[in-house]
Enzyme design. Structure first.
Site, PDB file in Angstrom:
ATOM      1  CG  ASP A  54      -7.651  -2.425  -2.553  1.00 60.36           C
ATOM      2  OD1 ASP A  54      -8.740  -1.224  -2.468  1.00 60.36           O
ATOM      3  OD2 ASP A  54      -6.214  -1.337  -2.453  1.00 60.36           O
TER       4      ASP A  54
ATOM      5  CG  HIS B  89      -2.320   1.303   0.859  1.00 56.61           C
ATOM      6  ND1 HIS B  89      -1.746   1.998   1.365  1.00 56.61           N
ATOM      7  CD2 HIS B  89      -3.488   0.641   0.409  1.00 56.61           C
ATOM      8  CE1 HIS B  89      -3.235   2.831   1.327  1.00 56.61           C
ATOM      9  NE2 HIS B  89      -4.193   2.272   0.908  1.00 56.61           N
TER      10      HIS B  89
END
Length: 424
Positions: free
Chosen positions: A363, A306
């Site tokens: 995600d 991330h």
């Protein structure tokens, strides 16, 4: 004593204040930099630039911490409803039982959407991307709610908030039905918010709808986990558009468009597209993991690591368990999801990924859940937007209450020097 930092330039020394947050984050207040020195800062992507002082969300990427208004994300996701968290984000405190009941009832009262919106929806071709449709329908809501919101009027602001939360869930569900070629379902005011959303999305006209507690719990957690995430691309967009005196609905529509990109809200869609690519190539996950390690290979492993979190994404820890529960409850047999589980296990046990802390992020797991619920891949970002809505509202409201100036970044010009059109 006020803390200051000194900047030395051309034999002059300038003082600039240090700003300290409640979690001891430090920033240099440079709003007088240009007027004092003639200099500006250059920070592509704004990775080192704070655009505002906010009391909504605290994010510590190095230690994997995410809190809304001081409440840890794990606490909220496991013990609160999405509507409770929405109230918390917008108004700053968890609602009392009476305030929560009123908030829920007021949202129900606003859950009717003007029938002309359905005509607009039907005008889109079947293959239209759901995010484009959602942005358009949100813009269309402005026509039915044209008044600008006076943030200093508690009543007007409250009414706008319940309107938007109520109607956004309806049009999001309708976008889903449009994508699947199914008739539209209307809001059922006898149901709580998440159950109502589920029936609008999944109820078939030829059979009775039965609520699934595992599915509704998963949807509740997913929306909470996406509800706010500090000054990301779409949230910054909402604030900067709102700073021009654009209204709430228009600012949210702009945020939807910003969220659409693959590097932001489209990341969970990119995860499924990657998994489908691996399946078409034979499903050998170990070969693709080796490709991911090769910096010269064009393949990129989506859903791992991330930009902000330098450790494990705290949201991923929560939703991983939920993904397992959903797959088990629904008895899903899907080669794509098997590939996902293989990738997850390999990454968690591969020294290359562990050393670089490239763990599965939110995600990755949200894409798996949406896939299991038979939500079309192009719809994933719409679900993200539905969750992010209360955060956008809270950020817009805070920006207005703080009377922040219109956003207007500077630049360093690198084009041609002066020239004219005279010919020799």
């Amino acid at each position: 004593m006020d803390e200051k930092i000194k900047l030395s330039y051309e034999d002059k020394v300038y003082d600039f204040p240090l700003v300290r947050g409640t979690e001891n984050e430090l920033g240099i207040d440079i709003k007088t930099l240009r007027s004092k020195t003639g200099l500006i800062t250059l920070d592509p992507g704004y990775k080192n630039t704070g655009s505002c002082v906010s009391n909504i969300t605290y994010l510590d990427g190095e230690n994997g911490v995410l809190r809304y208004r001081g409440y840890d994300i794990d606490d909220l996701a496991n013990n609160s409803s999405f509507i409770e968290v929405s109230y918390l984000l917008v108004f700053g405190e968890m609602p009392s039982e009476d305030k929560l009941t009123k908030f829920e009832n007021d949202i129900r009262k606003e859950s009717l959407v003007h029938e002309d919106i359905t005509s607009i929806l039907k005008s889109f071709p079947h293959g239209a991307h759901p995010m484009g449709v959602l942005a358009s329908l949100t813009s269309a809501l402005i026509s039915f709610n044209p008044g600008s919101v006076d943030v200093n009027s508690d009543d007007k602001m409250y009414h706008a908030i319940v309107q938007l939360i109520a109607k956004f869930s309806v049009i999001s569900a309708w976008v889903h039905r449009k994508a699947k070629g199914l008739p539209l379902n209307y809001s059922d005011n006898s149901l709580p918010y998440i159950e109502n959303l589920a029936q609008m999305m999944f109820k078939n006209p030829n059979e009775e709808y039965s609520s699934n507690s595992v599915v509704t719990s998963a949807l509740n957690k997913l929306l909470i986990l996406h509800a706010d995430h500090e000054q990301n691309c779409s949230t910054s967009t909402v604030r900067i558009v709102g700073s021009s005196e654009a209204g709430l609905f228009a600012s949210i529509s702009a945020g939807i468009s910003a969220l659409w990109g693959r590097l932001h809200g489209g990341a969970n869609q990119a995860v499924i597209e990657m998994l489908e690519l691996i399946k078409r190539d034979g499903g050998d996950t170990s070969r693709f993991m080796e490709k991911a390690k090769d910096k010269n290979h064009p393949f990129r492993l989506m859903g791992f690591g991330h930009r902000v979190y330098k450790n494990f994404d705290p949201r991923a820890k929560i939703i991983k368990k939920t993904a397992d529960e959903v797959l088990k409850d629904l008895g899903i047999v899907d080669p794509i999801l098997n590939i996902a589980k293989n990738l997850e296990q390999e990454a968690l046990n591969d020294k290359y990924f562990v050393d670089r802390k490239l763990y599965p992020n939110v995600d990755f797991y949200s894409g798996i859940i949406y896939r299991a619920l038979e939500i079309p891949t192009e719809m994933f970002t719409v679900m993200f937007a539905l969750g992010r809505l209360p955060g956008w509202i809270a950020q817009w409201r805070e920006m207005k209450l703080n009377s922040e100036p219109i956003g207007r970044p500077r630049q360093i010009y690198s084009g041609s020097k002066y020239r004219n059109t005279e010919r020799a």
